[in-house]
Structures are given as structure tokens and as C-alpha cells.
Design an enzyme around this catalytic site. Structure first.
Site: not given
Ligand code: HPA
Length: 234
Positions: A219, A89, A22, A92, A26, A205-206, A45, A6
Site C-alpha cells: 500500500r 482526504r 487516516g 483506502s 502516512r 485496498s481490498d 495524541r 487536539h
């Protein structure tokens, strides 16, 4: 030359400290906006990874993908094959307490989870997935220096974004869990298993309480506060 199924850096360095948003785009945005002397180390990927310099220190940034299986793979390889020591990490989250507003920064001192990730360790009980004290302590100090308010506490790493049960989050909310995201618990467990440091810094974010949400455009810039804390951890 070190390589996995990977991550194929083809000899390009990966720094000891890696930021893991994620979204691979970004990661690209962070590398282009905040780092100098940037080199790309992964395209497999489209999970882009970059290494660059911030304040004279080498730091890498790579997408983790969404969910614990994905961050589980990438963090395992970064730790065990590429020797990464600090995995941070940046993501959001959905707020689960009414005190949290959109764009607030949340740091996961612990990551509760509804996932089965811990079953691989054959615990005869429930494991507490926690952040690295060194990284957490440092992040809180950096936030204080920058006058950025942060809320530190328990977060929930969920396997499910679209839950069939509309009340599924209530028991977590009742236990004071701050916010829901989908990766931190696996990252914290991999780091614990292999003796390295992990931390999860999030931007709201929410809200699962008020149902307000941010737009993707908003964002991008709002996440700067969180990024500036994370970058100082190299
Ligand atoms: N659930 C899970 N992950 C999230 C959410 C959410 O509501 N918001 C941002 N990441």
C-alpha cells in the site's frame, strides 16, 4: 497563539490546503517523501501534522484517525480554528463493484453513509453529502494529465468495519456505490456547513467482491498515484 484540545501548533503554520490520510504515520511518510521545508505542527495524541512545500506551494498533511467521529473533530478544528479551506482526504477503501481492482483510484463525488452524523443538523429528510465541485473538477483534470485512470462516483462512509450482518453492503452495491471507507461523509458535511472545500480520493485496498487484499507494504508505494493527484490540488 491558536490551539485546540487536539491540535497544538505552537505558532507553526497550517496551510489552507490540508491532506488528511487516516494514519498519522502516512502523514509523516508523505511529508518526508513529497514535501520540502517541512515543519511539524502537531504531536497531540500522536496525530502528526506537517506543513511543507510542494511545487512552490505550502501544503499541510495530517492524520485524521479512523472513522467519522475522529475526522469530524480534526476537520472541524482545521476549518473553524485554523482557517483551512481545502480539506482532502486520501485513504483506502474496499471495492463494492466488480469493475474495480486493487490499487484503482476512486474519487467520492458523493458520500452516502450509515452514520448518524447528519442528525445534528435536524434535516427533515436525507442530506446528500457531496464533494466540492472545484476540487473534484481539478482532481479529474490532474488525473487525465497524468494518465491515471480514476473512477468517480458515490462512496459509502460506514461506521462499521466488522459488520454483524454479512449482507449489510448489498443494498449499497445494488445502488452502484463504488466503495466503502469510514470518513468522507463527515468531512463533506463539515465542509458544507462552514463553506469550505472537501474531496475524498481513495485507493482500493481490498475487494468485498473478490476478497483480494493488499499488504501494508504494498500500500505504501501503490498509494503514490493518489497522492500525486492530491498534492496538485494545493
Ligand atoms: N471497509 C471500511 N473501510 C475500509 C475498507 C472496508 O472494507 N477497506 C478499506 N477501508
Amino acid at each position: 497563539m491558536k490551539s485546540t484540545a487536539h491540535i497544538k501548533p505552537e505558532g507553526v503554520e497550517i496551510a489552507e490546503t490540508v491532506l488528511l490520510p487516516g494514519d498519522p504515520l502516512r502523514a509523516k511518510f508523505i511529508a518526508e517523501t513529497f514535501l520540502t521545508d517541512v515543519v511539524q505542527f502537531n504531536t497531540v495524541r500522536n496525530m502528526f501534522g506537517f506543513t511543507g512545500t510542494y511545487n512552490g506551494k505550502r501544503i499541510s498533511v495530517m492524520g485524521s484517525g479512523m472513522g467519522m467521529p475522529s475526522i469530524g473533530i480534526y476537520s472541524w478544528e482545521l476549518i473553524n480554528v485554523f482557517g483551512c479551506k481545502n480539506l482532502i482526504r486520501i485513504g483506502s477503501c474496499g471495492a463494492m463493484q466488480k469493475e474495480l481492482n486493487l490499487y484503482d483510484v476512486v474519487i467520492g463525488m458523493g458520500a452516502s453513509t450509515n452514520s448518524n452524523y447528519a442528525s445534528q443538523y435536524n434535516f427533515n429528510g436525507t442530506y446528500s453529502a457531496i464533494a466540492s465541485w472545484d476540487l473534484l473538477n481539478k482532481a479529474v483534470k490532474v488525473a487525465e494529465e497524468k494518465n491515471t485512470p480514476v473512477t468517480v462516483g458515490n462512496i459509502l462512509s460506514s461506521d462499521i468495519f466488522y459488520n454483524a450482518d454479512p449482507n449489510a453492503m448489498k443494498p449499497w452495491m445494488d445502488m452502484g456505490v463504488l466503495a466503502v471507507e469510514m470518513e468522507a461523509a463527515a468531512l463533506y458535511m463539515n465542509a458544507a456547513k462552514f463553506g469550505v472545500n472537501a474531496l475524498c480520493i481513495l485507493t482500493v485496498s481490498d475487494s468485498l467482491i473478490t476478497h483480494e487484499e493488499t499488504t501494508p507494504e504494498e500500500r505504501q508505494t501503490a498509494f503514490t498515484k493518489m497522492m500525486e493527484i492530491a498534492l496538485e490540488l494545493a
